[in-house]
Scaffold this active site. Structure first.
Site, mmCIF file in Angstrom:
data_model
loop_
_atom_site.group_PDB
_atom_site.id
_atom_site.type_symbol
_atom_site.label_atom_id
_atom_site.label_comp_id
_atom_site.label_asym_id
_atom_site.label_seq_id
_atom_site.Cartn_x
_atom_site.Cartn_y
_atom_site.Cartn_z
ATOM 1 N N SER A 234 44.046 87.570 54.814
ATOM 2 C CA SER A 234 44.308 86.395 53.993
ATOM 3 C C SER A 234 43.557 86.504 52.687
ATOM 4 O O SER A 234 42.539 87.193 52.591
ATOM 5 C CB SER A 234 43.832 85.142 54.723
ATOM 6 N N LYS A 235 44.074 85.783 51.706
ATOM 7 C CA LYS A 235 43.486 85.962 50.374
ATOM 8 C C LYS A 235 42.102 85.334 50.249
ATOM 9 O O LYS A 235 41.380 85.644 49.313
ATOM 10 C CB LYS A 235 44.438 85.487 49.279
ATOM 11 N N ARG A 236 41.740 84.503 51.183
ATOM 12 C CA ARG A 236 40.385 83.971 51.106
ATOM 13 C C ARG A 236 39.353 85.028 51.464
ATOM 14 O O ARG A 236 38.225 84.981 51.028
ATOM 15 C CB ARG A 236 40.228 82.760 52.034
#
Ligand code: GLU
Length: 450
Positions: A234-236
């Site tokens: 995920s981009k987090r």
């Protein structure tokens, strides 16, 4: 009844032409949704499909799942083309390329879905419900829906779990499960190779193949890319946009190689190999089931390896293009031997070699002691130095240290900092040779003038 062991059998290798799985002409596809940037997961899926198609002399199709109208983003389609092209994962048919089985955008296939849903209604396999059309499930209590997954072996679900589900929404758009079955069938897709997150969708799809009177394709579900904590990438927690990798100065070959090794291993345990070799060696049987953890440090290492094995003439052009032609190719070429072993990305060329193009003022605190004394002596000596070539510069600098009894490490660090503004640089003697006499002396003088 097949034994437990044979049910678990994964994809046979080497791939024989008469194998069951290959009786049909190989046609595979990816079906990304253009809902944002091009995702590294799309590249990963593309990579496996591309390799399987090329290895088996089949076709690789790009289809766009653009039926979620609310999530469409302008430019996202182009970003997918650009990202995959950058990585060298070319496709044979697609919205931009055309092909026998188009259109390849789902939004242009709405009539096809409507006709097919109509047929299901006529056969009493679907029904209207509040403006939507739903599949009518008619399973006996103990029935099972399953398939022999080419990566995971036999997978089965109780048919009762399938239930009734929406095929066509009230806005006339198909659901994913319905559109994917129609498209994969009409586009003659032989193998559906996709991430494990779709395993739970597969029973509904299998049921639909049967209802629609289509043969089902082979399925292979490879593991999802995961963050360190094992959650889905995920981009987090990780950069997931392909354009980010490009902007950071990763080489496409290195990123591909890195992705290849996530979930797949080379038969000779090799770590560095190119896409061509991946295609030659690829088989679904070597895909692991456990989720590979995405590790950027490994990519950094790998990218450094790729930079080092790129020939200077090519690397010079890559750096020139990367920095939008800001630095002259000639200068880059001259500097390259000094930095090639020290950079892990193209971008790092600037942090390491930027001082060649633009003086950077050092913070006084980063000098070693006696720096003014060292610099004064340097200016005096260099002003009297005619021959500005490597060997001579070395001799002169060491002579200077000796004559004045300077501390060698301190002296060279001060020279380095004065010239480059940093304590971490390419070899300083070679650097000032490239920088030239005039510029070197002028930078030294500017330190004293503050
Ligand atoms: N749009 C879906 C995805 O990108 C396609 C899934 C599939 O390959 O069936 O995950």
């Amino acid at each position: 009844m097949a034994s437990q062991a044979s049910q678990k059998k994964v994809y046979p290798e080497p791939l024989g032409s008469a194998r069951d799985e290959l009786r049909r002409r190989v046609r595979v596809r990816i079906a990304p949704s253009p809902t944002g940037f091009a995702h590294v997961g799309t590249a990963y899926t593309a990579l496996f499909n591309y390799a399987f198609a090329r290895k088996n002399k089949g076709k690789f199709v790009l289809r766009l799942e653009d039926t979620d109208v609310k999530r469409q983003v302008k430019g996202a389609e182009q970003a997918i083309y650009d990202g995959l092209s950058w990585l060298g994962l070319g496709w044979d048919e697609g919205p931009d390329k055309g092909g026998k089985y188009g259109p390849y955008r789902q939004s242009e296939r709405l009539d096809i879905y409507k006709k097919r849903v109509q047929k299901l209604i006529e056969k009493d396999l679907a029904y209207q419900d509040e403006g939507a059309v739903k599949f009518k499930s008619k399973f006996k209590s103990k029935e099972k829906v399953g398939w022999n997954d080419l990566i995971r072996g036999k997978i089965e679900f109780p048919a009762s779990e399938v239930g009734d589900f929406v095929l066509l929404k009230s806005n006339g758009y198909p659901t994913y499960n319905f559109a994917v079955v129609i498209d994969d069938s009409l586009m003659k897709i032989s193998h559906v190779i996709r991430a494990e997150e779709h395993i739970s969708n597969t029973p509904r799809q299998i049921v639909l193949y049967k209802a629609l009177g289509f043969d089902k394709p082979e399925f292979a579900h490879f593991p999802l890319l995961r963050n360190e904590d094992k959650s889905k990438i995920s981009k987090r927690k990780n950069p997931v946009s392909l354009s980010w990798y490009k902007k950071q100065g990763y080489l496409p070959g290195a990123l591909i190689n890195f992705l290849c090794l996530l979930g797949w291993s080379h038969p000779e345990e090799k770590e560095i190999f190119d896409l061509k070799e991946f295609v030659e060696k690829f088989s679904l049987g070597r895909v692991r089931k456990a989720g590979p953890v995405f590790n950027l440090k490994k990519l950094d290492w790998m990218n450094g390896e790729y930079i080092r094995k790129t020939q200077n003439v090519k690397l010079k052009t890559q750096i020139f293009e990367f920095f939008s032609k800001k630095y002259s190719e000639e200068k880059i070429e001259e500097i390259l031997p000094l930095v090639k072993d020290r950079i892990k990305t193209l971008k790092e060329f600037e942090s390491l070699a930027g001082f060649f193009f633009k003086a950077r003022k050092p913070k006084p605190g980063i000098f070693e002691k006696d720096y003014k004394k060292h610099i004064r002596a340097l200016i005096k000596t260099l002003e009297n130095t005619e021959s500005w070539e490597g060997k001579n510069i070395d001799k002169i600098l060491f002579g200077l240290v000796d004559k004045n009894g300077f501390h060698t490490g301190g002296f060279f660090m001060n020279l380095r900092v004065a010239i480059t503004g940093s304590r971490f640089t390419p070899p300083i003697n070679e650097s000032i040779v490239i920088l030239g006499r005039e510029e070197t002396i002028s930078r030294l003088k500017s330190i004293l003038s503050n």
